[in-house]
Design a protein around this motif. Structure first.
Motif, PDB file in Angstrom:
ATOM      1  N   UNK A   1      -7.003  -3.130  -5.681  1.00 42.07           N
ATOM      2  CA  UNK A   1      -6.057  -2.691  -6.714  1.00 42.07           C
ATOM      3  C   UNK A   1      -4.928  -2.181  -5.820  1.00 42.07           C
ATOM      4  N   UNK A   2      -5.416  -1.785  -5.097  1.00 42.10           N
ATOM      5  CA  UNK A   2      -3.790  -1.565  -4.196  1.00 42.10           C
ATOM      6  C   UNK A   2      -3.681  -2.738  -3.660  1.00 42.10           C
ATOM      7  N   UNK A   3      -4.238  -3.515  -2.952  1.00 43.36           N
ATOM      8  CA  UNK A   3      -4.303  -4.517  -2.090  1.00 43.36           C
ATOM      9  C   UNK A   3      -3.373  -5.502  -2.936  1.00 43.36           C
ATOM     10  N   UNK A   4      -3.924  -5.362  -4.198  1.00 41.27           N
ATOM     11  CA  UNK A   4      -2.756  -6.462  -5.178  1.00 41.27           C
ATOM     12  C   UNK A   4      -1.687  -6.321  -5.005  1.00 41.27           C
ATOM     13  N   UNK A   5      -0.812  -5.173  -5.295  1.00 35.24           N
ATOM     14  CA  UNK A   5       0.464  -5.087  -5.290  1.00 35.24           C
ATOM     15  C   UNK A   5       1.057  -4.718  -3.608  1.00 35.24           C
ATOM     16  N   UNK A   6       0.628  -4.692  -3.248  1.00 33.16           N
ATOM     17  CA  UNK A   6       0.530  -4.431  -0.924  1.00 33.16           C
ATOM     18  C   UNK A   6       1.042  -5.753  -0.881  1.00 33.16           C
TER      19      UNK A   6
END
Length: 594
Positions: free
Chosen positions: A214-219
């Motif tokens: 989920x964090x990687x999606x926004x990164x």
């Protein structure tokens, strides 16, 4: 089908065409020739015969000649089908943009010279010029970009003296650029996993950081062109408030990384407004703001004050952390409310944000809210790894100001006149003011070092007149009569207000302009159209309907073109108190009550 069959099949269809071509008039020769392959260059001298001979074809000649090939599509595209790019297309577009820019510049000059009617005409002409090309062959995306840019530039002048922003019942609000992003889902770039994990291990942070899909999606999103543009725009605006925010977060014992919560909430825009009527840099709803001392009156809304809202936001986050014992849950509760998170924990038995997210018991926006803030934090703390040079980022300079307490109701336009700055500059220092009237006791922010001079200038004006009067410093080429005509008062009244001012004031003299009180009720009925009275009933105690900077005719066309809207329309509740007076000048009426 063999090759021997081909000529026989072609003859029946070719002969009628040959008859047609032979009988065609000379005028159609150029049209016919476009269908034929280009003729070879002659090797001999051209014939001197004056009369063209009719060529006769025998059946044998036709059958032996693959005429069918001349009817098939040739490699050369026929003239009437060939697309010829119009060289004038870009020139027409650029010419239209140039004419609109020239009209805007003429409007600016007229405004600075005090001819507000001419300024209004030129600004309208600029918008009309752009709109005239919308239904033509303009590139729509380029048109919308230019149109919004022009409207924003005009609005800065419009709110200062042309009428659209002078009504305290009309307040402009911005939409956070991240509101829509929270509702979207982005792909995961597997190549980021190892990189982000290494970055987290090497990063010092008061806020726990985590690497997951989920964090990687926004990164991944903020690494894209669109995401990077959104991120950098917020970081540039943060320059105005960063020093103040970090200082307050430290004083309240809140992790420094939660400055990026303000970016997720508002994009560092102090007048941001959400669809749920949460307002300000830290997006407080009315009742929650009142819990933390953010008051809303007919004249001001403390939720829009960056410093007061930051203090309230830091204290609210600290209270949420004390309630849940976890910063991720505190951030989630800041977004959807502590009751929502508490119910999710009670229903599932898990006091862990990621587990609650996986079980789907949190609102979609909240489920994306925490990963988005973590992604921004990781990127900013490792900016060079993402191609961002924070040391050379053109951030907006921090706001520095003096604060003084007003003794009487005072017109914001009068204070701008006395400070010799534009009303827009003074409004930027005071985003919590809802209109042009700062009430008695209000703490007004003024440019650094100017508080004492403003107090001295205000002392020249009777306290009971400060809500009505204006001031004007006489420029070269201006006369008392021209200034009086511009403000719609008799020259003798300016002389009387000046208390001993010479009959022919000199360049550089400060003129005090008396205002004419009129009934607010009559003025409101005169200016509000039925369409405005039937505006949407979405509740808000602090805002009005935002007006774009142009006349009704121009904006009707603008609405027909449906460019991207950048402001939110919010209805205004009727005030319960406040002076029922306004002052009027010939070009616009300015209300002094909410």
């Amino acid at each position: 089908m063999t090759k021997s069959h081909l000529p026989r099949l072609a003859i029946p269809s070719v002969l009628p065409m040959l008859v047609f071509l032979g009988c065609a008039s000379p005028a159609s020769q150029s049209f016919r020739s476009s269908f034929l392959p280009p003729a070879p260059r002659p090797t001999a001298a051209p014939s001197t015969a004056s009369t063209p001979k009719l060529v006769q074809f025998s059946e044998t000649e036709v059958s032996e000649t693959p005429l069918v090939l001349t009817l098939a599509p040739s490699r050369e595209i026929p003239n009437f089908l060939r697309f010829e790019p119009r060289p004038a297309f870009r020139e027409r577009s650029e010419s239209r943009f140039k004419r609109a820019e020239q009209a805007f510049e003429r409007g600016k000059r007229a405004y600075r010279e005090g001819d507000f009617l001419a300024a209004r005409r030129e600004f309208d002409t600029a918008i009309e010029t752009l709109l005239s090309g919308l239904d033509g062959d303009e590139d729509r995306s380029e048109f919308i970009r230019r149109f919004e840019e022009l409207v924003d530039r005009i609005h800065r002048y419009d709110v200062e003296g042309l009428g659209a922003g002078d009504d305290p019942q009309i307040a402009g609000y911005d939409r956070s650029p991240l509101q829509e992003i929270l509702e979207m889902t982005f792909p995961v770039d597997p190549s980021l996993k190892g990189k982000v994990l290494d970055q987290i291990r090497a990063t010092s942070s008061e806020l726990p950081l985590e690497e997951n899909d989920e964090v990687l999606r926004y990164i991944n999103f903020f690494s894209s062109e669109q995401g990077r543009k959104t991120l950098l725009a917020g970081l540039r605006r943060a320059g105005r408030y960063q020093e103040m925010i970090r200082s307050i977060l430290a004083e309240e014992g809140v992790p420094q990384e939660l400055i990026f919560l303000a970016q997720a909430e508002s994009g560092f825009m102090p007048r941001a407004l959400s669809p749920k009527s949460a307002a300000g840099l830290w997006q407080f709803v009315q009742w929650r703001g009142r819990e933390y001392g953010l008051l809303q009156t007919a004249y001001s809304d403390d939720r829009l004050d960056p410093e007061k809202a930051t203090r309230a936001g830091a204290r609210h986050l600290k209270d949420l952390y004390n309630q849940f014992g976890d910063w991720y849950l505190a951030m989630a509760a800041y977004n959807c409310g502590p009751g929502c998170v508490q119910n999710a924990v009670r229903r599932t038995g898990y006091a862990d944000f990621w587990t609650l997210r996986r079980l789907g018991v949190l609102p979609r926006e909240t489920a994306n809210y925490v990963p988005l803030i973590l992604a921004i934090t990781i990127i900013v703390k490792n900016a060079k790894d993402y191609g961002i040079d924070l040391d050379h980022l053109d951030v907006e300079p921090p706001l520095v100001y003096d604060t003084l307490k007003l003794e009487a109701n005072t017109n914001l336009l009068l204070m701008a006149d006395l400070l010799e700055i534009s009303p827009a500059e003074l409004r930027e220092l005071n985003p919590a003011l809802l209109g042009n009237l700062a009430p008695a006791g209000y703490e007004i922010h003024v440019p650094k070092g100017s508080a004492s001079s403003l107090l001295s200038a205000l002392a020249l004006i009777p306290a009971e007149k400060r809500a009505l009067w204006r001031a004007h410093r006489l420029a070269d080429g201006e006369t008392l009569a021209s200034v009086a005509a511009r403000f719609g008062v008799h020259p003798s009244r300016i002389l009387t207000a000046g208390q001993g001012l010479q009959a022919e004031p000199q360049s550089g003299d400060l003129l005090l302009i008396p205002g004419e009180p009129v009934s607010t009720a009559k003025r409101s009925l005169a200016r509000r159209s039925p369409a405005k009275r039937s505006a949407t009933k979405r509740p808000s105690a602090t805002a009005g309907t935002f007006k774009q900077p142009s006349t009704k005719t121009t904006m009707a066309k603008a609405q027909a073109s449906k460019p991207t809207a950048r402001r939110a329309a919010i209805p205004q509740k009727s005030p319960r108190s406040g002076p029922a007076l306004a002052y009027r000048y010939p070009q616009s009426s300015r209300s002094l009550s909410r």
